[in-house]
Design an enzyme around this catalytic site. Sequence first.
Site, PDB file in Angstrom:
ATOM      1  N   ASP A 161     -51.498   8.890 -70.296  1.00  0.00           N
ATOM      2  CA  ASP A 161     -52.046   7.577 -69.961  1.00  0.00           C
ATOM      3  C   ASP A 161     -51.068   6.507 -70.426  1.00  0.00           C
ATOM      4  O   ASP A 161     -50.001   6.818 -70.974  1.00  0.00           O
ATOM      5  CB  ASP A 161     -53.447   7.390 -70.573  1.00  0.00           C
ATOM      6  CG  ASP A 161     -54.352   6.603 -69.629  1.00  0.00           C
ATOM      7  OD1 ASP A 161     -53.997   5.456 -69.291  1.00  0.00           O
ATOM      8  OD2 ASP A 161     -55.402   7.140 -69.211  1.00  0.00           O
ATOM      9  N   HIS A 232     -51.831   4.141 -64.783  1.00  0.00           N
ATOM     10  CA  HIS A 232     -52.007   4.768 -66.100  1.00  0.00           C
ATOM     11  C   HIS A 232     -50.738   5.510 -66.515  1.00  0.00           C
ATOM     12  O   HIS A 232     -50.802   6.583 -67.109  1.00  0.00           O
ATOM     13  CB  HIS A 232     -53.211   5.720 -66.089  1.00  0.00           C
ATOM     14  CG  HIS A 232     -54.539   5.007 -66.025  1.00  0.00           C
ATOM     15  ND1 HIS A 232     -55.152   4.486 -67.142  1.00  0.00           N
ATOM     16  CD2 HIS A 232     -55.347   4.703 -64.979  1.00  0.00           C
ATOM     17  CE1 HIS A 232     -56.294   3.907 -66.783  1.00  0.00           C
ATOM     18  NE2 HIS A 232     -56.434   4.013 -65.462  1.00  0.00           N
ATOM     19  N   ASP A 295     -56.842   6.740 -60.337  1.00  0.00           N
ATOM     20  CA  ASP A 295     -57.820   5.685 -60.648  1.00  0.00           C
ATOM     21  C   ASP A 295     -57.114   4.396 -61.035  1.00  0.00           C
ATOM     22  O   ASP A 295     -55.969   4.421 -61.502  1.00  0.00           O
ATOM     23  CB  ASP A 295     -58.724   6.125 -61.805  1.00  0.00           C
ATOM     24  CG  ASP A 295     -57.925   6.461 -63.057  1.00  0.00           C
ATOM     25  OD1 ASP A 295     -56.859   7.085 -62.920  1.00  0.00           O
ATOM     26  OD2 ASP A 295     -58.354   6.081 -64.168  1.00  0.00           O
ATOM     27  N   GLU A 296     -57.811   3.304 -60.858  1.00  0.00           N
ATOM     28  CA  GLU A 296     -57.430   2.006 -61.426  1.00  0.00           C
ATOM     29  C   GLU A 296     -55.933   1.716 -61.288  1.00  0.00           C
ATOM     30  O   GLU A 296     -55.215   1.627 -62.280  1.00  0.00           O
ATOM     31  CB  GLU A 296     -57.814   1.974 -62.921  1.00  0.00           C
ATOM     32  CG  GLU A 296     -59.291   2.181 -63.148  1.00  0.00           C
ATOM     33  CD  GLU A 296     -59.681   2.219 -64.623  1.00  0.00           C
ATOM     34  OE1 GLU A 296     -60.753   1.697 -64.956  1.00  0.00           O
ATOM     35  OE2 GLU A 296     -58.924   2.781 -65.430  1.00  0.00           O
ATOM     36  N   TYR A 387     -71.174   9.213 -68.806  1.00  0.00           N
ATOM     37  CA  TYR A 387     -70.056   8.696 -69.590  1.00  0.00           C
ATOM     38  C   TYR A 387     -70.416   8.695 -71.070  1.00  0.00           C
ATOM     39  O   TYR A 387     -70.981   7.741 -71.606  1.00  0.00           O
ATOM     40  CB  TYR A 387     -69.615   7.325 -69.050  1.00  0.00           C
ATOM     41  CG  TYR A 387     -68.451   7.521 -68.105  1.00  0.00           C
ATOM     42  CD1 TYR A 387     -68.520   8.528 -67.147  1.00  0.00           C
ATOM     43  CD2 TYR A 387     -67.273   6.785 -68.209  1.00  0.00           C
ATOM     44  CE1 TYR A 387     -67.446   8.785 -66.303  1.00  0.00           C
ATOM     45  CE2 TYR A 387     -66.197   7.032 -67.359  1.00  0.00           C
ATOM     46  CZ  TYR A 387     -66.297   8.037 -66.419  1.00  0.00           C
ATOM     47  OH  TYR A 387     -65.225   8.303 -65.598  1.00  0.00           O
ATOM     48  N   GLU A 430     -60.738   5.900 -76.097  1.00  0.00           N
ATOM     49  CA  GLU A 430     -60.280   4.628 -76.677  1.00  0.00           C
ATOM     50  C   GLU A 430     -60.940   4.356 -78.025  1.00  0.00           C
ATOM     51  O   GLU A 430     -60.286   3.969 -78.991  1.00  0.00           O
ATOM     52  CB  GLU A 430     -60.603   3.456 -75.741  1.00  0.00           C
ATOM     53  CG  GLU A 430     -59.801   3.418 -74.448  1.00  0.00           C
ATOM     54  CD  GLU A 430     -60.547   4.059 -73.290  1.00  0.00           C
ATOM     55  OE1 GLU A 430     -61.305   5.032 -73.519  1.00  0.00           O
ATOM     56  OE2 GLU A 430     -60.364   3.593 -72.149  1.00  0.00           O
TER      57      GLU A 430
END
Length: 490
Positions: A161, A232, A295-296, A387, A430
Amino acid sequence: MSPAPLPTPAVVPRPESLTVRPGHFALTPETGVRAPAEAADAAGLARELLGVSGSGDQLRLRLVDEPALGAEGYRLKVTEDGVEAHAAAPAGLRWAVQTLRQLAAGEGRLPCVEVLDRPRFGWRGSLLDVARWCHPLPFLYRYVDLLALHKLNTLHLHLTDDQGWRFEVRKYPLLTEVGGFRAGSSLGHADQGRTDDVPHGGFYTQEELRDLVRYAGRRGVRVMPEIDAPGHMQAAVASYPWLGNRPDRRLPVRRAWGVSRHVLNVSDAAVDFVCDVLDELTDVFPFEYVHIGGDEVPTDEWEASADARRRIAAEGLGGAGELVGWWASRLAGHLAARGRRAAVWDELLERGVPAGAAVFAWQGLPRVDAGLRAGHDVVAAPYEHLYLDWAEGEGPEEPLAILSSLPLERVYAYRPPETVLGVQGHLWSEYLPTPELVEWRAFPRLAAVAEVGWSGAERDHPDFRRRLSAHLPLLDRLGVHYRPPDPPTA
Ligand code: TNX
């Protein structure tokens, strides 16, 4: 007067059927295990997990021609004379052993039972993010054990990441030498925009991961690695700046949580680079699926790049967003040529899911349906149910989390559509810097994920809670740092 009803033993996830009979069978170190050569792993597990090592045959594992049991189902019969476990394949015998481990509850006394059991879904997993925090290797072993205890068969290892690269790549040593370390981390919640100066880093060698994969395999747990691209990827760009969109710029491995705007460029060289990484990855991880992320991906850098505009024109794409699909199809094609299948995040639904790829639906329940409607294989991990990095409760004693809250009940209440491959509980790290915090967030909610994936569609919350409270002492004995469940709400 009729005799008192026999107490129903607590097995999590709930077996398809379980009948209790009077009596017990006492496991002792002298109890012997008998199994055919093809079931040697299950026999070894039985000896290890049940603490038996005798030469007799009181515990008999058999492979039978009973197709209805499927790839993972089993039958179990405990009488006062011994234990019979039957399955159509070795995987079923491994799960039978885990059921025996729960039935024995650490006391070595098995109640007489008859069990018929098989999973509802073939894919039952958990994502563990070792990129944001490099969790120690022994914890990965322990996590595999805890997955297997709950008949979860897939560990999704998020290895790379923005904030760290954890997979040794021999061809590109800087990925771990540079990309494996960062100078600080977010301090408090990332929304506050502060970082500290406490360095963090680490990585796993290929040999270490090969051993982990072997260990997991003996327990019936497959390991799916993820290399998240083309977003990422700031740790990789920090290691090899020519992968980025501004090769003249030096980026650090990112400290703060959140999404980096610095993504891979769209050159053939960058694609070849990731394909080389995938070659080394598939050497280490034999599982059919390799997760390639997607993703993202912010597209600002591509919109500002002449090279990206040329790529969009050359490939006839509709815009910068479709470059994400282009990246995924190049990587998926490379994997397919090596006999592997790609897994991608659900962002690809709008940007082009590569042929044959499985979609991991994370952005809420409608994304699960959208993936299915589009005809894809879908693994369901909708965030409002699965999640597990979200705090469980709202209380002030709750450790800092990205969001709150996701109570145990809501995990247990998830009813995935019949047609998904299965489900995963996600532990993004995180806000989980230590194994203790991972366990705090994972348990017992992961037991509910296991039940969603393994057991039938009907939900009986009081029954789940009753079995869970009898299961928690086993987690205590294993030293699991779980979060004691709040009292049921209704
Ligand atoms: C979104 S889920 C992400 C991760 C974060 C997570 C935090 C997904 C595919 N991407 O990068 O860690 O949210 O919950």
